[in-house]
Design a protein around this motif. Structure first.
Motif, short mmCIF file in Angstrom:
data_model
loop_
_atom_site.label_atom_id
_atom_site.label_comp_id
_atom_site.label_asym_id
_atom_site.label_seq_id
_atom_site.Cartn_x
_atom_site.Cartn_y
_atom_site.Cartn_z
N SER A 78 30.11 19.83 5.10
CA SER A 78 29.93 21.25 4.80
C SER A 78 30.31 21.55 3.35
O SER A 78 29.64 22.36 2.69
CB SER A 78 30.77 22.10 5.75
OG SER A 78 30.63 23.47 5.44
N CYS A 79 31.35 20.89 2.85
CA CYS A 79 31.73 21.08 1.44
C CYS A 79 30.65 20.55 0.51
O CYS A 79 30.32 21.18 -0.51
CB CYS A 79 33.06 20.41 1.16
SG CYS A 79 34.48 21.25 1.91
N TYR A 80 30.08 19.39 0.84
CA TYR A 80 28.96 18.87 0.05
C TYR A 80 27.81 19.88 0.05
O TYR A 80 27.19 20.14 -1.00
CB TYR A 80 28.44 17.56 0.63
CG TYR A 80 29.40 16.39 0.61
CD1 TYR A 80 30.49 16.34 -0.26
CD2 TYR A 80 29.21 15.31 1.47
CE1 TYR A 80 31.35 15.26 -0.27
CE2 TYR A 80 30.07 14.21 1.46
CZ TYR A 80 31.14 14.20 0.59
OH TYR A 80 31.97 13.12 0.58
N ASN A 81 27.53 20.43 1.20
CA ASN A 81 26.47 21.42 1.37
C ASN A 81 26.74 22.64 0.50
O ASN A 81 25.87 23.12 -0.25
CB ASN A 81 26.40 21.80 2.86
CG ASN A 81 25.26 22.72 3.20
OD1 ASN A 81 24.32 22.90 2.44
ND2 ASN A 81 25.33 23.32 4.38
N TYR A 271 20.30 19.25 -5.97
CA TYR A 271 19.18 18.72 -5.18
C TYR A 271 18.19 17.97 -6.06
O TYR A 271 17.65 16.94 -5.68
CB TYR A 271 18.47 19.86 -4.45
CG TYR A 271 17.42 19.38 -3.45
CD1 TYR A 271 17.75 19.18 -2.12
CD2 TYR A 271 16.10 19.14 -3.84
CE1 TYR A 271 16.80 18.74 -1.20
CE2 TYR A 271 15.15 18.70 -2.95
CZ TYR A 271 15.51 18.51 -1.62
OH TYR A 271 14.57 18.07 -0.72
N GLU A 272 17.98 18.50 -7.26
CA GLU A 272 17.00 17.90 -8.18
C GLU A 272 17.39 16.45 -8.54
O GLU A 272 16.52 15.65 -8.89
CB GLU A 272 16.89 18.73 -9.46
CG GLU A 272 16.26 20.11 -9.25
CD GLU A 272 17.24 21.15 -8.73
OE1 GLU A 272 16.85 22.31 -8.58
OE2 GLU A 272 18.44 20.79 -8.48
N CYS A 478 21.80 21.50 1.20
CA CYS A 478 21.99 20.52 2.26
C CYS A 478 23.13 19.59 1.88
O CYS A 478 23.40 19.35 0.70
CB CYS A 478 20.72 19.72 2.53
SG CYS A 478 19.99 18.94 1.08
N GLY A 479 23.83 19.10 2.87
CA GLY A 479 24.87 18.12 2.68
C GLY A 479 24.58 16.91 3.54
O GLY A 479 24.13 17.05 4.68
N HIS A 490 24.14 18.77 7.11
CA HIS A 490 24.31 20.21 7.25
C HIS A 490 23.27 20.88 6.35
O HIS A 490 23.19 20.56 5.16
CB HIS A 490 25.71 20.65 6.81
CG HIS A 490 26.79 20.37 7.80
ND1 HIS A 490 27.87 21.21 7.98
CD2 HIS A 490 26.97 19.34 8.67
CE1 HIS A 490 28.67 20.70 8.91
NE2 HIS A 490 28.14 19.56 9.33
N HIS A 491 22.47 21.78 6.91
CA HIS A 491 21.48 22.52 6.13
C HIS A 491 21.79 24.01 6.20
O HIS A 491 22.08 24.55 7.27
CB HIS A 491 20.07 22.26 6.68
CG HIS A 491 19.53 20.90 6.33
ND1 HIS A 491 19.88 19.76 7.02
CD2 HIS A 491 18.68 20.50 5.34
CE1 HIS A 491 19.27 18.72 6.49
NE2 HIS A 491 18.54 19.13 5.47
N MET A 492 21.72 24.68 5.05
CA MET A 492 22.11 26.08 4.98
C MET A 492 21.11 26.89 4.15
O MET A 492 20.58 26.40 3.15
CB MET A 492 23.51 26.20 4.36
CG MET A 492 24.03 27.62 4.19
SD MET A 492 25.80 27.71 3.79
CE MET A 492 25.83 26.92 2.16
N VAL A 493 20.89 28.12 4.59
CA VAL A 493 20.13 29.11 3.83
C VAL A 493 21.05 30.32 3.63
O VAL A 493 21.62 30.84 4.59
CB VAL A 493 18.85 29.54 4.56
CG1 VAL A 493 18.11 30.63 3.77
CG2 VAL A 493 17.94 28.34 4.81
#
Length: 589
Positions: A78-81, A271-272, A478-479, A490-493
């Motif tokens: 979650s922290c990575y995310n 992400y890039e 995302c993490g 973990h994916h977040m919007v």
């Protein structure tokens, strides 16, 4: 085995920490094999539902409570995310501390499961009750590496694994104590970290901190110099003693690894740049199909994730809002990707011809097929792509392109030692278990390197461990990491500064997934189906040890109790109910 009709047998629960895994089988005793298997999960928790509307800064505290065993893996992921969402990365010291904590978790968890839980399936007591002929052979078979571990025969190794009375069993319990202490030195509390945050850690780096960790680590290295040869001897013996045992728990090589343990010199969590820093992980991400490394590009891995339904207790979300149509690189994102998933539970009666589990069916789409990847219990799927990629190169752990070499320095009472994990011929129960032992050594070797790097930072005066951040109004992120048992994402919007969509996918939804819309069984189901039965007991006294070894090789988290039902219509006409304690000691009656 006596001949007879196909018999229905059920193990429910094969407990994890919540006791929600059930294995439903049909066994043909005349052919000596499992002909059908369904795995079920009766627990719905709905984290993806109640995460909506939350402050994203709370996500690591909340999601770490998903699991009481690998909560720190969720916290780290979650922290990575969040770090991707906030556009930050921790200082190098902060990342080394996280790596040291996560490496300690691998050492702790794999040790206690391998020796005190799954190891019991191979102990003298269990083998005497299921395969007395094999035990007799074990007592007469010299251990090839007796000089390294001290057990003269394979039978002696089995006795050392007996619950509570076994010498090695008790030694492993002690090891689990100081490896947990190693974790707490870095992340504060086990298993829900108190010093791990987006942007870094609150742990104060000092010479004393790393010395306390290192003294325990050196004891663990000495322990592993004994553990690796013990398990090589034990697992090699099973292949020799029971011809055909390679088929137990065997399935097609379909392995997924999302990478773990970041290199702070490369990783910026953008992400890039994810393809680049993904390759720099100290566990290389990758998808392995039929022994070949299909990709180790974390962006491609992310885009290939699909969440299918089929046999799950959910309504489809097709036609609902699509949160993300393109990733930050402009690649199209599928409606069945976690960024776009909607969780719509629909409880109903279990029906193996229709819906029968709360587990969905995560798959990886290779452009043609929806592949039911498994994690090999975690270690097998981590070691395989890391070995094939040939990228990892540290002083103590290296990838050769076909194997992984691990070199330990001298410890208190033992000289230097070297081990080599070689890519196996099969993805089966024994190789999943063997990989778990080698990954313990792998984690210890990396931890030794991480301590050295952290001390370099400390001596250079680089003691900052946290980077400030602001929560954006809009973001997608995302993490990726590896929980103990395998892939974790973990994916977040984020919209309006709040969580609009959040989906964590740990290893169990992959390994324990059910038949999807295309009829493809999940890994547990696939591994158990067609597993041969080598147990020497008649059906009336059948324990199902080969089936349990197949399931437990995936490390489905604390399999401590089994209930068995011998179905009607088999000619036996009775129910057998067997109760086992967590250590498979007989219960009082």
């Amino acid at each position: 085995m006596a001949s007879g009709d196909v018999v229905e047998m059920v193990w429910d629960p094969v407990t994890r920490i919540v006791g929600s895994l059930g294995i439903y089988t049909k066994i043909d005793f005349s052919q000596g094999k499992v002909v059908e298997c369904y795995s079920t999960s009766s627990i719905f928790r709905g984290y993806s539902i109640f995460m909506k509307g939350k402050d994203p800064r709370d996500s690591h505290f909340i999601t770490s409570r998903i699991c009481g065993i690998c909560g720190d893996n969720h916290c780290a992921c979650s922290c990575y995310n969040q770090q991707m969402a906030y556009g930050i990365h921790p200082p190098a010291m902060g990342e080394w501390i996280v790596n040291l904590g996560e490496a300690a978790e691998y050492m702790f968890d794999h040790n206690i499961f391998q020796e005190n839980l799954v190891g019991v399936d191979y102990c003298e007591k269990m083998v005497s009750e299921t395969n007395p002929g094999v035990l007799d052979m074990a007592n007469k078979t010299a251990s090839p590496h007796a000089a390294d571990h001290g057990y003269a025969t394979i039978g002696d190794i089995m006795r050392s694994l007996n619950p509570l009375s076994g010498e090695f069993y008790r030694e492993a319990l002690h090891v689990s104590r100081y490896t947990r202490e190693m974790f707490c030195l870095m992340e504060g509390r086990h298993v829900h970290p108190s010093t791990l945050y987006p942007g870094g850690v609150g742990t104060v780096p000092t010479i004393q901190l790393f010395t306390d960790y290192l003294t325990r680590l050196m004891r663990y290295l000495e322990f592993m110099k004994k553990v690796v040869p013990i398990h090589d001897d034990l697992f090699d013996f099973f292949y020799e003693a029971i011809p055909g045992y390679e088929e137990v728990g065997r399935r097609r090589v379909l392995l997924g690894c999302w990478g773990a343990l970041q290199d702070p010199k490369v990783c910026d969590f953008k992400y890039e740049n994810m393809s680049t820093w993904g390759d720099a992980c100290y566990v290389t991400p990758g998808v392995v199909v039929d022994g070949k490394l299909v990709t180790h590009d974390l962006v491609m891995i992310n885009l290939g994730i699909r969440i299918l339904l089929g046999s799950s207790y959910y309504e489809d979300w097709e036609g609902d809002e699509v949160f993300v149509t393109k990733d930050p690189l402009g690649n199209p994102v599928d409606v069945r990707h976690p960024w776009n998933q909607h969780t719509k539970p629909r409880p109903q009666k279990r029906d193996f011809q229709d819906k029968y589990s709360w587990t969905m069916s995560p798959r990886w789409f290779d452009g043609k097929d929806y592949l039911a990847l498994d994690t090999g219990g975690g270690p097998l799927a981590r070691l395989w792509p890391t070995a094939l990629a040939g990228i990892l190169n540290t002083p103590y752990v290296k990838s050769t392109g076909h194997s992984i070499t691990i070199d330990f320095p001298k410890t208190a009472t033992k000289g230097p030692a070297s081990f080599e994990w070689e890519i196996p011929e099969w993805s089966n129960a024994l190789e999943r278990n063997r990989a778990r032992t080698y990954f313990q050594a792998y984690s210890a070797g990396l931890a030794l390197y991480f301590v050295e790097e952290a001390l370099k930072e400390l001596r250079a005066g680089h003691t900052q461990t946290w980077t400030p951040f602001k929560v954006p109004d809009e973001a997608i992120s995302c993490g990726f990491t590896e929980a103990v048992r395998g892939v974790l994402s973990h994916h977040m919007v984020i919209r309006g500064g709040k969580i609009a969509n959040y989906h964590p996918y740990p290893p169990t939804p992959w390994n324990g997934s059910v038949r999807d819309v295309y009829g493809t069984p999940g890994p547990y189901e696939d591994a158990v189906q067609n597993t041969p039965i080598f147990e020497e007991n008649e059906p009336e006294n059948f324990k199902g040890i080969d089936i349990m070894r197949a399931v437990r090789s995936f490390d489905p988290c604390l399999p401590c109790g089994v209930h068995m039902y011998l179905g009607g219509g088999s000619g036996h006409g009775k129910v057998v109910r067997r109760m086992h304690s967590p250590t498979v000691l007989p219960l009082e009656r």
